[in-house]
Design an enzyme around this catalytic site. Structure first.
Site, short mmCIF file in Angstrom:
data_model
loop_
_atom_site.label_atom_id
_atom_site.label_comp_id
_atom_site.label_asym_id
_atom_site.label_seq_id
_atom_site.Cartn_x
_atom_site.Cartn_y
_atom_site.Cartn_z
N GLN A 77 -22.89 13.40 32.09
CA GLN A 77 -22.96 12.42 31.10
C GLN A 77 -25.10 11.79 31.46
OE1 GLN A 77 -20.57 9.29 30.59
NE2 GLN A 77 -21.66 8.53 28.33
N CYS A 125 -24.04 2.28 32.65
CA CYS A 125 -23.17 1.69 32.86
C CYS A 125 -23.28 1.28 34.29
CB CYS A 125 -21.61 1.99 32.40
SG CYS A 125 -21.23 3.66 32.66
N ASN A 126 -23.99 1.39 34.84
CA ASN A 126 -23.94 2.09 36.49
C ASN A 126 -24.86 1.63 36.98
OD1 ASN A 126 -20.78 2.24 37.34
ND2 ASN A 126 -20.94 4.55 36.74
N ARG A 127 -26.27 1.72 36.51
CA ARG A 127 -27.99 1.55 36.69
C ARG A 127 -28.43 1.03 35.61
NH1 ARG A 127 -29.17 4.88 40.13
NH2 ARG A 127 -27.58 5.96 39.81
N SER A 148 -24.80 9.71 41.39
CA SER A 148 -23.75 8.67 40.04
C SER A 148 -22.68 8.65 40.96
CB SER A 148 -23.45 9.62 38.92
OG SER A 148 -24.04 9.92 38.22
N LYS A 207 -19.09 9.03 23.63
CA LYS A 207 -18.82 9.88 24.72
C LYS A 207 -17.61 9.44 25.81
CE LYS A 207 -23.55 11.45 24.32
NZ LYS A 207 -24.20 11.64 24.72
N GLU A 247 -21.86 14.32 37.97
CA GLU A 247 -21.80 13.77 36.88
C GLU A 247 -22.79 14.20 35.74
OE1 GLU A 247 -22.25 11.24 34.89
OE2 GLU A 247 -22.48 10.03 34.99
N GLN A 271 -28.16 10.68 29.61
CA GLN A 271 -28.94 9.71 29.67
C GLN A 271 -30.29 9.41 29.90
OE1 GLN A 271 -25.50 7.27 31.79
NE2 GLN A 271 -24.81 7.10 29.89
#
Length: 420
Positions: free
Chosen positions: A116, A50-52, A109, A193, A114, A120
């Protein structure tokens, strides 16, 4: 090192652009297939969260053109490269390697430290393995990175009292409602998650009414057994349940909106202030929700402010993690440099074998009284001793010298045996 990374992330790219470059698993496979077909690409891994979205490349072409990767990513998503090129960053060599170590360890992050992201990174690597587009160089890099990230989490306090996107969303609700949060009613859409973390944190605040829904009903049912405050509902009931709720949080991987303005306006009867938090990329909520009266909308980029407020206590641990990463990067660089001198090492080993064999044959020929068994014992003893000494010397040079020193030492040895 001919290792490169091209990508976009939350630091360089707003949410409305990132969501257009988010790749599903099937899209990742298509992209990896296209990238691996490039003649200049030897290995590749695609990480999309979601962020990269980032592509890691090993190329034996020292003038590798990263714009080829950017074009493929945009083409697969049906985007015009000229509109999106400005958002991409490119790292190469040591900077690319260190970037991956920082990403996997949570140092890059939005939520510092974090957990998660490590899963990934591992999933992205395993997908490339499955497709056969990653081998020696990137395999070693990603294995070392995953091992390093685990050690960093063990040996620093970076992930202690772990903060995640899900827990930050609930922290945002703490800031909005304070002690009144426990008296509010919430609907959580998507119980993967992130959604599970949201539900756990809402329950820990003492909330008595938390509705949960998922396209696959079983997950919500399982969570309701673990937490008495959670009430599972059918996904098709989500709009009617919103009438009872003050808070709606969504975190699915759906390609379509989970809540649209048109449908919400048809179902809302009760008029009260509501908070909608969208934790999905691409977004789950219709952007037009924010234009509706009494609705406050938040998304992933809004959480960055909350994350920054919680960062101070992690900065000292991040500095420790950076020092550890520097050591891991140096070890990988040595491994990579050793690959370039492997032909020299093999030449040295062959030279040693030839010299030993010649001397053994000369010596055993003079041992006329010795049995064949004794001669073989002499051969084995001398050969093993020489190999042991040689291997210790090679290992010592590899582990204790800098990568430049190591290459220089082995080249000197190569020149020495050539003279003989």
């Amino acid at each position: 090192m001919n290792i490169y990374v091209s990508g976009v992330n939350y630091k360089t790219t707003p949410l409305e652009i990132r969501e257009k470059l988010r790749f599903s698993t099937e899209e990742q496979k298509s992209a990896l297939y296209e990238i691996s077909r490039l003649s200049s690409v030897n290995e590749c891994v695609l990480l999309s969260t979601c962020n990269r979205t980032e592509v890691y490349i090993y190329s034996e072409d020292t003038s590798f053109d990263n714009s080829l990767i950017e074009k493929i990513l945009c083409n697969i998503k049906g985007l015009n490269i000229y509109d999106f090129k400005k958002y991409f960053y490119v790292y190469s060599k040591t900077k690319a390697v260190k970037h991956l170590f920082k990403v996997a360890s949570g140092l890059d992050s939005m939520v510092l430290g974090e957990d998660q992201i490590l899963g990934q990174v591992k999933a992205a690597y395993e997908l490339s393995l499955e497709l056969g587009v990653s081998s020696g160089v990137l395999n070693t890099l990603f294995r070392d990175t995953i091992t390093a990230a685990k050690k960093i989490k063990t040996n620093t306090g970076l992930s202690r009292n772990s903060v995640s996107v899900g827990s930050l969303a609930v922290k945002l609700l703490d800031d909005i409602y304070g002690q009144q949060l426990k008296d509010k009613c919430a609907l959580v859409i998507g119980v993967g998650k992130i959604g599970s973390i949201v539900l756990k944190n809402l329950d820990s605040r003492g909330m008595r009414r938390i509705y949960a829904t998922n396209r696959s009903h079983g997950k919500a049912e399982d969570l309701s057994k673990a937490y008495s405050s959670i009430l599972p509902i059918d996904y098709n009931e989500r709009y009617s349940v919103i009438n009872k709720c003050d808070i709606v949080i969504s975190s699915t991987s759906s390609p379509h909106y989970t809540i649209t303005r048109d449908m919400l306006e048809k179902h809302i009867i009760s008029k009260k202030k509501r908070v909608f938090i969208d934790l999905a990329v691409p977004r789950d909520f219709d952007e037009a929700l924010g234009e509706m009266p009494d609705i406050s909308c938040y998304n992933m980029d809004h959480l960055k402010t909350v994350a920054d407020e919680n960062m101070d206590r992690r900065i000292a641990e991040a500095a420790k993690a950076e020092q550890l990463i520097d050591g891991f990067v140096e070890d990988y660089e040595k491994w990579y440099a050793f690959r370039s001198v492997l032909p020299i090492v093999k030449d040295i080993q062959r030279y040693a074998e030839d010299v030993v064999s010649e001397k053994i044959n000369y010596t055993t020929a003079k041992l006329k009284c010795a049995s064949e068994e004794d001669k073989e014992l002499v051969k084995a003893t001398i050969t093993n001793t020489v190999n042991e000494i040689l291997n210790k010397l090679i290992y010592s040079v590899r582990e204790n010298g800098s990568k430049d020193d190591m290459q220089a030492y082995f080249r000197c040895l190569r020149d020495a045996i050539k003279e003989n």
